[in-house]
Design an enzyme around this catalytic site. Structure first.
Site, PDB file in Angstrom:
ATOM      1  N   ARG A   1     -12.052 -32.748  52.836  1.00 49.45           N
ATOM      2  CA  ARG A   1     -12.674 -32.186  51.625  1.00 49.45           C
ATOM      3  C   ARG A   1     -11.613 -31.521  50.753  1.00 49.45           C
ATOM      4  O   ARG A   1     -10.731 -30.824  51.247  1.00 49.45           O
ATOM      5  CB  ARG A   1     -13.741 -31.158  51.995  1.00 49.45           C
ATOM      6  CG  ARG A   1     -14.352 -30.532  50.738  1.00 49.45           C
ATOM      7  CD  ARG A   1     -15.571 -29.739  51.044  1.00 49.45           C
ATOM      8  NE  ARG A   1     -16.619 -30.580  51.609  1.00 49.45           N
ATOM      9  CZ  ARG A   1     -17.636 -30.093  52.320  1.00 49.45           C
ATOM     10  NH1 ARG A   1     -17.736 -28.814  52.544  1.00 49.45           N
ATOM     11  NH2 ARG A   1     -18.557 -30.910  52.791  1.00 49.45           N
TER      12      ARG A   1
ATOM     13  N   ASN B   1      -9.328 -28.155  45.775  1.00 49.93           N
ATOM     14  CA  ASN B   1      -9.086 -28.137  44.331  1.00 49.93           C
ATOM     15  C   ASN B   1      -8.736 -29.566  43.900  1.00 49.93           C
ATOM     16  O   ASN B   1      -7.579 -29.974  43.972  1.00 49.93           O
ATOM     17  CB  ASN B   1      -7.943 -27.167  44.005  1.00 49.93           C
ATOM     18  CG  ASN B   1      -7.698 -27.051  42.517  1.00 49.93           C
ATOM     19  OD1 ASN B   1      -7.970 -27.975  41.748  1.00 49.93           O
ATOM     20  ND2 ASN B   1      -7.164 -25.918  42.103  1.00 49.93           N
TER      21      ASN B   1
ATOM     22  N   GLU C   1       2.546 -33.686  52.305  1.00 49.75           N
ATOM     23  CA  GLU C   1       3.542 -34.762  52.265  1.00 49.75           C
ATOM     24  C   GLU C   1       2.890 -36.136  52.327  1.00 49.75           C
ATOM     25  O   GLU C   1       3.581 -37.149  52.300  1.00 49.75           O
ATOM     26  CB  GLU C   1       4.530 -34.602  53.417  1.00 49.75           C
ATOM     27  CG  GLU C   1       5.618 -33.586  53.136  1.00 49.75           C
ATOM     28  CD  GLU C   1       5.106 -32.167  53.247  1.00 49.75           C
ATOM     29  OE1 GLU C   1       4.258 -31.910  54.119  1.00 49.75           O
ATOM     30  OE2 GLU C   1       5.523 -31.326  52.437  1.00 49.75           O
TER      31      GLU C   1
END
Lengths: 189, 329
Positions: free
Chosen positions: A76, A79, A152
């Site tokens: 989830r 932002n 990453e």
């Protein structure tokens, strides 16, 4: 994978707090856990797939990434806007790693020769293709609010995707990065 | 950091005089036009001037005069203004295109034509403080080291490549350079201005320590001439040419009357391809002729251990540049 150990240790601490109350004074609760990638029979990782279109100039050896599509499962999104930017930024860096950036050293003195923003040949805005970002928000029930890793994840796939696109274009597997003009011209000669 | 004195001369002659005086007092002098490269070199301790003679405030040093006999450009014009100049874009396209291929908008806003033409090499050994020929030492580290971006023509004892984009364009346009010194002015053809390391490995041009490049004069081109600057880069902006080609072709009905082709990024000076020019003159431009031109262009190439890729790149760039120019309406 390390994240699962952090979650497990945090849950342990929460259980200790529930059993003994909040620590007071110099009191310290300690918990530790080892990463367990197949926790509860499932692989808990961030997944992604990258799609890359390139143009190869077979006369001058240049590669231009014309279109880039990424699909990521990062759990989830806390932002969505910054998550998208994170992936886009990672793709640009990954393209630089795939095509240009090379840390060269002088063999006798060990001094780096290609340091700095000029020397490292990081991509500029002019080099950045359109990067489409698609997220699949799976919740594996483990991360906080269903979140997984994103940091990453966006960069790791780039050199492989760019290299595969170049293979598709010129028919030669490029096995070293950066895939420079010199290497393209070498492969085509 | 050591203290540096700033000098603001009235005009270029005054600047040259100040430079001679400072040198006579044993002080190191640097000229600054935009100063964009000099600042980096001072910070990296590649240049350690006691006095910086700031040319940016000199009035009128950036004028462009267009007449029927040709073009005169003040050396202090910014690369941005040069790239945007309407008459230049139309009739001396190669120079405008070369100017707008330099660096970044920030660099072009302050960097000057004279500064670009006279900039020090961007060899990674020189720029990383190795005591090489260009820094006053007596070796070229690239020969036994990393030489991917180094010279395939005209090298030895130093194997730097000339870093300027505008320099090959000016040589292709048969420019002459007006140079101001303390005692007066002198004029040199662009081809004479740039000097090979075998003449003096510490320098890239014929300027004395107390001389500045004042003005560039370019003879008018015939109306049937067209020109372009093609630059091969490792990224799309903010880098020097791996190989570049400045081409000027005078065409009449598919036949090349005359040609000038000059390369950047391959030699310690802008590398003029006189043999290619002779080959093209008076000929109809065909694919077979382009093939021949490409071969002639690289005939004298002597690559180092890691820059042999520049040979096919140069051959193909020369072909592409001439093909593109000859096909233009």
């Amino acid at each position: 994978m390390t994240g699962s150990a952090v979650v497990e240790a945090a849950r342990d601490i929460r259980a200790q707090v529930a059993a003994r109350g909040m620590p007071t004074g110099d009191q310290v609760y300690v918990a530790s856990a080892s990463p367990r990638p197949r926790l509860e029979g499932k692989v808990r990782a961030a997944f992604g797939a990258h799609f890359c279109e390139v143009e190869v100039d077979t006369e001058l050896g240049g590669v231009r990434v014309t279109k880039y599509v990424t699909v990521h499962d990062s759990g989830r999104l806390m932002n969505p806007l910054s998550a998208r930017g994170q992936i886009q930024g990672a793709v640009i860096q990954g393209i630089g790693m795939a095509l240009n950036e090379d840390l060269l050293y002088d063999r006798r003195s060990g001094q780096p020769l290609t340091a700095g923003y000029y020397g490292a040949r990081i991509p500029t805005h002019m080099d950045a293709p359109e990067v489409e970002v698609i997220f699949i928000e799976s919740d594996d029930g483990y991360g906080p609010y269903g979140a997984k890793s994103i940091g990453e994840a966006g960069i790791i796939l780039c050199p492989a995707a760019v290299g595969n696109a170049i293979f598709n274009a010129i028919g030669t597997r490029m096995k070293d990065t950066p895939i420079t003009r010199a290497r393209i011209l070498g492969a085509l000669s | 950091m050591k203290a540096i004195a700033n000098a603001s001369p009235r005009d270029l002659r005054h600047a040259a005089t100040l430079a001679r005086q400072a040198a006579a007092e044993g002080r190191q002098v640097s000229f600054a036009g935009g100063g964009s490269d000099l600042l980096g070199m001072v910070k990296d301790q590649i240049a350690q001037p006691d006095v910086i003679i700031h040319l940016g405030a000199i009035r009128g040093g950036d004028q462009v005069d267009v007449s029927t006999s040709g073009l005169t450009v003040g050396g202090l014009i910014t690369l941005d203004a040069l790239g945007r100049h309407d008459a230049l874009r139309k009739d001396y396209t190669v120079l405008a295109e070369a100017a707008e291929s330099v660096g970044t908008p920030q660099i072009r806003n302050v960097g000057t034509l004279a500064g670009n033409v006279c900039q020090r090499p961007w060899c990674w050994y020189f720029r990383n403080g190795f005591n090489c020929y260009k820094a006053g030492g007596n070796q070229c580290f690239s020969v036994a080291g990393e030489n991917q971006l180094h010279a395939i023509f005209g090298g030895g004892p130093s194997y730097i490549v000339h870093p300027s984009d505008t320099a090959p364009a000016l040589v292709a346009l048969a420019a002459t350079f007006q140079i101001t010194g303390p005692g007066g002015d002198r004029t040199l053809a662009a081809t004479e201005f740039f000097t090979l390391p075998r003449q003096n490995p510490a320098r890239e041009n014929a300027l004395g320590d107390d001389e500045v490049l004042a003005t560039v004069r370019i003879p008018a081109l015939p109306a049937s001439a067209r020109s372009t600057y093609r630059k091969v880069m490792d990224r799309q902006a903010w880098t020097h040419a791996v190989v570049s080609a400045a081409g000027v072709l005078d065409m009449a009905g598919g036949v090349c009357r005359s040609a000038r082709v000059v390369l950047g990024g391959v030699a310690p000076i802008p590398w003029r391809l006189t043999e290619v020019e002779k080959l093209l003159a008076g000929q109809r431009i065909t694919e077979a002729l382009l093939e021949k031109a490409g071969e002639v262009a690289v005939a004298g190439a002597r690559p180092l251990s890691q820059n042999a890729y520049k040979v096919p790149m140069t051959r193909n760039l020369v072909k592409r540049t001439i093909r593109e120019l000859s096909a233009r309406a």
